[in-house]
Scaffold this motif. Structure first.
Motif, PDB file in Angstrom:
ATOM      1  N   TYR A 323      42.804  13.102  29.185  1.00 14.58           N
ATOM      2  CA  TYR A 323      43.004  11.734  29.660  1.00 14.58           C
ATOM      3  C   TYR A 323      43.500  10.871  28.502  1.00 14.58           C
ATOM      4  O   TYR A 323      43.117  11.073  27.345  1.00 14.58           O
ATOM      5  CB  TYR A 323      41.711  11.157  30.221  1.00 14.58           C
ATOM      6  N   THR A 327      44.460   6.364  31.738  1.00 14.59           N
ATOM      7  CA  THR A 327      43.789   7.061  32.841  1.00 14.59           C
ATOM      8  C   THR A 327      42.294   7.246  32.642  1.00 14.59           C
ATOM      9  O   THR A 327      41.577   7.533  33.598  1.00 14.59           O
ATOM     10  CB  THR A 327      44.432   8.447  33.056  1.00 14.59           C
ATOM     11  N   LYS A 331      38.607   7.445  35.256  1.00 21.20           N
ATOM     12  CA  LYS A 331      37.727   8.610  35.169  1.00 21.20           C
ATOM     13  C   LYS A 331      36.305   8.183  34.805  1.00 21.20           C
ATOM     14  O   LYS A 331      35.328   8.705  35.354  1.00 21.20           O
ATOM     15  CB  LYS A 331      38.273   9.602  34.142  1.00 21.20           C
TER      16      LYS A 331
END
Length: 513
Positions: A323, A327, A331
């Motif tokens: 990641y 992003t 998450k």
């Protein structure tokens, strides 16, 4: 007219006489009697040892590749998490630090002591340390300047040739064998040595432990040579107790590069990886509470304050690989966290404080290598006992970082009893424990992961399948040469690349089969 001539002649004579008298003794006067004209080679070796402490590059690459520490941030921190090659920013520091501040000094120390019987011990200590530094460099990059490495000052070799790893390893093994055997307790005690204060018995154990490590590197590419090398190291005597560990002790004057990084501008940027945390957490490993801290509910770096910190192992949540900072937020939300700042970190107030030691070779590592060697039938002794003793040694080692990281004896023994060596899983168990025992020793964790294939990590998916350098489903296998080498020593490095393979992250070094 005659008088004028005589006066002129007299004036010239007086001028010469004055000049001579004024310069008389100037050569003696102009000698700087406090400027050193020679240097004790013991100081050169000490400087090499100090500068061997792993550079911050090992956090960005080595520790990320083996999925122990990760950052979601790019820029100067882009590396393992992005499967990205960043030659100028991250690769050069290890290369430059080791060649300029380790190899150069050990080479000079060796040259100054080679023909001095009174400094024979120092000569062999420098040979051992130089072999260690070369082993790290060739394991990281593959082909490197070895036979001509460090000879710039002594031999004016400005553009050193590269040696292939298959030629380097036999030489390193011979150097470690000869130098370790040649150390003599009846020789001069080099008390100023900062590693072991000149203790020859400990230096011998260190040298033979490196020989054991070098032998095990060859377990796939040359099993016969691996076996004889491991047996020689075992017979010589390796590090089996923590009091013999080879480490750099840091203080306010000589601080840890990794500690400085993780307590400075990158304090809120690196996190423990999910795979590492879960391995410890799922096995009720008491080392997790020694290593980890989580700032529960933090939404920024400044909010990571001691009042919301927890070292409770059940509360630790590792950051997943793959990641980036665009992003990772989503998450973290999906994982029930306030932000990515809420993931578990290496505790920078304990294990990662800037005065914490850096370990080079430990009893835990050698015991675990002996466990594998015993399992392979190369040495005597019980593999299960070596395995258990390796775990114990690493847990006891935690207190050396900080008393707050100490593992209680009862917790240690409970873990050892519940995690015996199991038939059919020996290599997996031994090398997974080696991965844990080599935490914060990035180069060694990276090397043994490639050699053994354990732990069985899932490849980092970032940038795949369109990454030509790290194909989908694979790992980074080596580091690429720094731009400085390509631009300055291009002929030699390109010749090495032609023999070794493309200068990319996915090219394997010789022993990595």
């Amino acid at each position: 007219m005659k008088k004028i001539f005589n006066y002129s002649l007299l004036a010239l004579f007086l001028l010469i006489l004055t000049a001579v008298s004024c310069t008389k003794g100037l050569e003696e006067i102009n000698i700087n009697r406090v400027n050193p004209t020679s240097l004790d080679p013991a100081l050169l070796l000490n400087n090499a040892i100090i500068n061997t402490s792993y550079p911050t590059k090992t956090v960005v690459y080595d520790m990320g590749i083996v999925q122990q520490l990760v950052t979601p941030n790019g820029g100067v921190l882009a590396g393992a998490n992005f499967n990205q090659d960043s030659r100028d920013v991250t690769n050069a520091p290890l290369w430059a630090t080791y060649y300029q501040n380790v190899i150069k000094y050990t080479h000079d120390a060796i040259a100054r002591t080679k023909d001095d019987p009174a400094r024979s011990n120092l000569y062999n200590m420098a040979r051992i340390w130089q072999s260690y530094a070369f082993m790290i460099l060739t394991d990281e990059y593959g082909a490197i300047p070895y036979s001509e490495g460090g000879a710039g000052l002594t031999d004016a070799v400005l553009f050193p040739k590269y040696d292939q790893q298959e030629d380097i390893y036999p030489s390193i093994i011979q150097e470690l064998t000869d130098a370790s055997a040649a150390l003599s307790e009846s020789g001069t005690v080099e008390a100023s040595d900062i590693l072991y204060a000149g203790n020859i018995a400990q230096w011998k154990k260190f040298g033979y432990s490196l020989l054991l490590r070098a032998g095990m590197r060859l377990s796939k590419v040359d099993p016969a040579k691996a076996q004889t090398t491991v047996q020689a190291a075992f017979n010589g005597g390796v590090i089996l107790q923590n009091e013999d560990n080879a480490m750099m002790r840091h203080d306010a004057n000589y601080t840890s590069p990794i500690g400085n990084m993780l307590n400075g501008t990158e304090a809120a940027n690196f996190y423990l990886v999910e795979a590492f945390v879960d391995t410890l957490k799922n096995n009720n490993d008491p080392r997790l509470s020694s290593i980890a801290v989580r700032y529960v509910g933090a939404t920024s770096g400044p909010e990571q304050t001691p009042d919301i910190a927890t070292t409770d192992p059940t509360a630790q949540i590792g950051m997943p690989m793959g990641y980036d900072n665009g992003t990772i937020g989503a998450k973290a939300t999906a994982d029930g966290l306030a932000s990515f700042y809420d993931y578990s970190q290496l505790d920078r107030r304990r294990m990662a404080k800037n005065t914490a030691p850096i370990f080079f070779v430990t009893a835990a590592q050698t015991q675990l290598l002996l466990a594998e060697a015993s399992y392979r039938g190369w040495i005597s002794g019980d593999a299960a006992q070596y395995f258990a003793d390796g775990i114990r040694a690493n847990m006891d080692q935690m207190a050396t970082y900080d008393l707050g990281s100490a593992v209680a004896e009862a917790d240690r023994e409970t873990y050892v009893a519940s995690h015996p060596l199991e038939a059919g899983r020996e290599l997996e168990q031994i090398n997974t424990q080696y991965w844990i025992a080599s935490f914060l020793n990035g180069p060694e964790a990276f090397a043994n992961f490639r050699r053994s294939g354990y732990p069985a990590l899932a490849p980092n998916p970032y940038g795949q399948p369109n990454n030509p350098d790290v194909p989908q489903g694979t790992f980074i296998r080596r580091l690429t040469y720094p731009t400085s080498e390509l631009s300055v020593n291009g002929t030699n490095v390109n010749e090495a690349i032609d023999k070794q393979g493309p200068d990319v992250l996915s090219t394997r070094v010789w022993w990595d089969k």
